[in-house]
Scaffold this active site. Structure first.
Site, mmCIF file in Angstrom:
data_model
loop_
_atom_site.group_PDB
_atom_site.id
_atom_site.type_symbol
_atom_site.label_atom_id
_atom_site.label_comp_id
_atom_site.label_asym_id
_atom_site.label_seq_id
_atom_site.Cartn_x
_atom_site.Cartn_y
_atom_site.Cartn_z
ATOM 1 C CE LYS A 71 38.971 34.459 42.534
ATOM 2 N NZ LYS A 71 39.000 34.264 41.692
ATOM 3 C CG ASP A 107 38.301 34.710 38.008
ATOM 4 O OD1 ASP A 107 39.024 35.666 37.778
ATOM 5 O OD2 ASP A 107 38.205 33.850 39.028
#
Ligand code: ATR
Length: 290
Positions: A71, A107
């Site tokens: 990420k 997210d």
């Protein structure tokens, strides 16, 4: 599934990817929306992130999700980064553009939507965030951006909470972030705060663990959200409910981060009944009993 010459490809890069539920979510969503798209897992080794993303672009891949441990590393390969994702320093969704992939962090969009649906507003609210790791980082930035009145960041390692608090304070000059240790949870001079549990403590198979046991902490809270979804009801959530406070798990957050990526790639928002179908299939696949 009818794969044709026109079928677009999306996928998940990470390592491991074998247990991911994202293929189920996206392929079900595509089927329900009648899209000509297939979503597949791609396991990518740490040293291969650049080659993988450039290769995917060359292969005309429409969009990618990025999971642990890539990420952060993937940021270097992007042509553009959404501002809040850039501040967090982590992206989980890549959207194809004319010049390369643009990175987003869905997210936090997932958590935002879960909170909205539960009727919880971050704006002007007092938020207590438990944990100061990677998940906490994204959530703390979200709370600051949404204008939380005060943010308390409580972590086992106080230093880590202090570092994150300082960073968020720098990124959002108006943010009021206070760092502390977990033992301070029951001593906060606040009432009616929202608690966001961002660690893996309490996750299956260690279901009998919670970061904070002090009942005073739960008595003074207004509501709680755990990012864990297995078990469906964590010990943290049970503490909340035993004190008459609403508590939510992380399954909706997981679903909504995927739907946010889906919307970015396809420009399609699923109907409510289709979202319900996917949610049900997720629970079956994860063997979650409520
Ligand atoms: P993630 O990306 O899932 O957030 P992480 O970056 O490794 O994972 O962060 C883990 C978080 O859970 C941290 O806040 C960690 O506390 P420390 O910073 O003190 O390590 C917290 N955590 C993990 N296990 C814990 C435990 N047994 N007790 C208390 N906190 C724990």
């Amino acid at each position: 599934m009818n794969i044709k010459g026109t079928t677009r490809v999306c996928g998940l890069t990470g390592n491991p990817v074998e247990h991911s539920i994202s293929p189920l979510i996206h392929n079900t969503a595509a089927q329900l929306a009648g899209l000509d798209m297939v979503y597949v897992p791609f396991r990518v080794e740490a040293g291969d992130v650049r080659a993988a993303i450039e290769g995917a672009y060359a292969l005309n891949v429409l969009g990618l999700n990025v999971t642990v441990p890539h990420k952060q590393a993937v940021l270097e390969v992007l042509s553009e980064v959404d501002p809040i994702a850039g501040k967090i320093g982590a992206v989980n969704t890549l959207v194809r553009t004319a010049s390369g992939y643009k990175g987003y962090n869905t997210d936090i969009l997932g958590l935002h939507r879960e909170l909205e649906e539960a009727g919880i507003s971050l704006k002007d609210n007092i938020v207590v965030i438990l944990g100061a790791g990677g998940a906490s980082r994204a959530i703390t930035f979200l709370c600051a951006r949404e204008g939380a009145r005060k943010i308390y960041l409580l972590n086992r390692s106080r230093e880590r909470a202090q570092e994150l608090a300082a960073e968020v304070g720098k990124a959002f000059s108006g943010a009021c972030v206070t760092a502390g240790g977990l033992e301070e949870a029951g001593q906060l001079a606040e009432r009616d705060y929202l608690v966001l549990q961002t660690t893996s403590v309490g996750m299956h198979p260690n279901c009998n663990a919670a970061l904070v046991e002090d009942p005073v902490f739960y008595q003074r809270a207004a509501a709680g959200v755990d990012i864990i979804y297995n078990p469906a009801k964590t010990r943290f959530m049970r503490h909340m409910e035993e004190n008459g406070k609403p508590a939510f798990n992380g399954l909706k957050m997981l679903l909504y981060q995927a739907l946010a990526a889906f919307e970015l790639w396809h420009g399609v928002r699923l109907a409510a009944q289709d979202v319900d179908v996917i949610y049900k299939r997720m629970k079956e696949a994860l063997q979650i009993v409520e």
